[in-house]
Design a protein around this motif. Structure first.
Motif, PDB file in Angstrom:
ATOM      1  N   UNK A   1       0.844  -1.189   0.000  1.00 47.46           N
ATOM      2  CA  UNK A   1       0.000   0.000   0.000  1.00 47.46           C
ATOM      3  C   UNK A   1       0.884   1.245   0.000  1.00 47.46           C
ATOM      4  N   UNK A   2       0.532   2.217  -0.801  1.00 50.78           N
ATOM      5  CA  UNK A   2       1.404   3.392  -0.885  1.00 50.78           C
ATOM      6  C   UNK A   2       1.101   4.375   0.246  1.00 50.78           C
ATOM      7  N   UNK A   3       2.038   5.285   0.427  1.00 51.87           N
ATOM      8  CA  UNK A   3       1.954   6.283   1.488  1.00 51.87           C
ATOM      9  C   UNK A   3       1.522   7.608   0.878  1.00 51.87           C
ATOM     10  N   UNK A   4       0.590   8.290   1.531  1.00 53.39           N
ATOM     11  CA  UNK A   4       0.207   9.641   1.102  1.00 53.39           C
ATOM     12  C   UNK A   4       1.409  10.559   1.320  1.00 53.39           C
ATOM     13  N   UNK A   5       1.579  11.517   0.415  1.00 50.70           N
ATOM     14  CA  UNK A   5       2.699  12.446   0.559  1.00 50.70           C
ATOM     15  C   UNK A   5       2.195  13.881   0.609  1.00 50.70           C
ATOM     16  N   UNK A   6       3.063  14.755   1.056  1.00 51.71           N
ATOM     17  CA  UNK A   6       2.816  16.193   0.980  1.00 51.71           C
ATOM     18  C   UNK A   6       4.144  16.817   0.585  1.00 51.71           C
ATOM     19  N   UNK A   7       4.123  17.795  -0.305  1.00 58.79           N
ATOM     20  CA  UNK A   7       5.375  18.457  -0.681  1.00 58.79           C
ATOM     21  C   UNK A   7       5.674  19.553   0.343  1.00 58.79           C
ATOM     22  N   UNK A   8       6.925  19.997   0.354  1.00 59.60           N
ATOM     23  CA  UNK A   8       7.295  21.076   1.276  1.00 59.60           C
ATOM     24  C   UNK A   8       6.490  22.334   0.957  1.00 59.60           C
ATOM     25  N   UNK A   9       6.226  22.576  -0.333  1.00 56.67           N
ATOM     26  CA  UNK A   9       5.454  23.759  -0.740  1.00 56.67           C
ATOM     27  C   UNK A   9       4.018  23.667  -0.227  1.00 56.67           C
ATOM     28  N   UNK A  10       3.409  22.484  -0.366  1.00 56.23           N
ATOM     29  CA  UNK A  10       2.035  22.296   0.121  1.00 56.23           C
ATOM     30  C   UNK A  10       1.963  22.498   1.633  1.00 56.23           C
ATOM     31  N   UNK A  11       2.970  21.985   2.333  1.00 50.88           N
ATOM     32  CA  UNK A  11       2.983  22.124   3.781  1.00 50.88           C
ATOM     33  C   UNK A  11       3.142  23.591   4.182  1.00 50.88           C
ATOM     34  N   UNK A  12       4.012  24.312   3.487  1.00 45.89           N
ATOM     35  CA  UNK A  12       4.182  25.745   3.788  1.00 45.89           C
ATOM     36  C   UNK A  12       2.870  26.491   3.596  1.00 45.89           C
ATOM     37  N   UNK A  13       2.136  26.170   2.509  1.00 42.99           N
ATOM     38  CA  UNK A  13       0.850  26.815   2.247  1.00 42.99           C
ATOM     39  C   UNK A  13      -0.131  26.563   3.393  1.00 42.99           C
ATOM     40  N   UNK A  14      -0.227  25.302   3.824  1.00 46.79           N
ATOM     41  CA  UNK A  14      -1.143  24.944   4.910  1.00 46.79           C
ATOM     42  C   UNK A  14      -0.789  25.690   6.199  1.00 46.79           C
ATOM     43  N   UNK A  15       0.512  25.789   6.490  1.00 47.26           N
ATOM     44  CA  UNK A  15       0.935  26.493   7.702  1.00 47.26           C
ATOM     45  C   UNK A  15       0.626  27.985   7.597  1.00 47.26           C
ATOM     46  N   UNK A  16       0.827  28.557   6.393  1.00 47.98           N
ATOM     47  CA  UNK A  16       0.516  29.970   6.187  1.00 47.98           C
ATOM     48  C   UNK A  16      -0.962  30.253   6.421  1.00 47.98           C
ATOM     49  N   UNK A  17      -1.807  29.307   6.026  1.00 45.92           N
ATOM     50  CA  UNK A  17      -3.255  29.467   6.212  1.00 45.92           C
ATOM     51  C   UNK A  17      -3.666  29.239   7.667  1.00 45.92           C
ATOM     52  N   UNK A  18      -2.697  28.827   8.479  1.00 49.67           N
ATOM     53  CA  UNK A  18      -2.996  28.615   9.890  1.00 49.67           C
ATOM     54  C   UNK A  18      -3.677  27.287  10.183  1.00 49.67           C
ATOM     55  N   UNK A  19      -3.551  26.325   9.268  1.00 50.99           N
ATOM     56  CA  UNK A  19      -4.158  25.016   9.508  1.00 50.99           C
ATOM     57  C   UNK A  19      -3.486  24.340  10.705  1.00 50.99           C
TER      58      UNK A  19
END
Length: 100
Positions: A1-19
Motif C-alpha cells: 500500500x502506498x503512502x500519502x505524501x505532501x510536498x514542502x510547498x504544500x505544507x508551507x501553504x497549509x501552515x501559512x493558512x494557519x491550519x
C-alpha cells in the motif's frame, strides 16, 4: 500500500493558512538542533514504537526527516498499525520555510 505524501510547498501553504497540523520530526537530536518546522513534535525514529500512545487514530500526522526516507519508513510502520499518515517529500533538505 502506498503512502500519502505532501510536498514542502504544500505544507508551507497549509501552515501559512494557519491550519492545525500534526507534524512529527523523526530525526536525531543533533539534526534537529539546526532547526525544526515550528510546531513539529520531535520523536526520534527509533522511539516511535515506544510512543504509539502519543498518536490518535482520528488525526492525520505528517512525518518529517532529513531527506524523506526515514519518515517514509515510519509512515509504513504506523500505517500498518492503522494510523493516518503522510510523508513530507524531500525532507528538511527541500524545506525553505521557517525553522526554529
Amino acid at each position: 500500500m502506498s503512502i500519502e505524501i505532501i510536498t514542502t510547498e504544500e505544507l508551507q501553504e497549509k501552515l501559512k493558512k494557519g491550519e492545525n497540523l500534526e507534524l512529527v520530526d523523526v530525526r536525531e537530536d543533533e539534526e534537529v538542533e539546526f532547526g525544526m518546522i515550528p510546531g513539529a513534535k520531535h520523536i526520534k525514529m527509533g522511539e516511535i514504537p515506544a510512543n504509539l500512545d502519543y498518536f490518535d487514530k482520528d488525526k492525520e500526522y505528517i512525518f518529517i526527516c532529513r531527506s524523506g526516507r526515514r519518515s517514509e519508513n515510519v509512515c509504513y510502520y504506523l500505517q500498518d498499525q492503522g494510523y493516518k499518515v503522510r510523508n513530507m517529500l524531500g525532507g528538511m533538505l527541500d524545506w525553505s520555510g521557517e525553522t526554529k
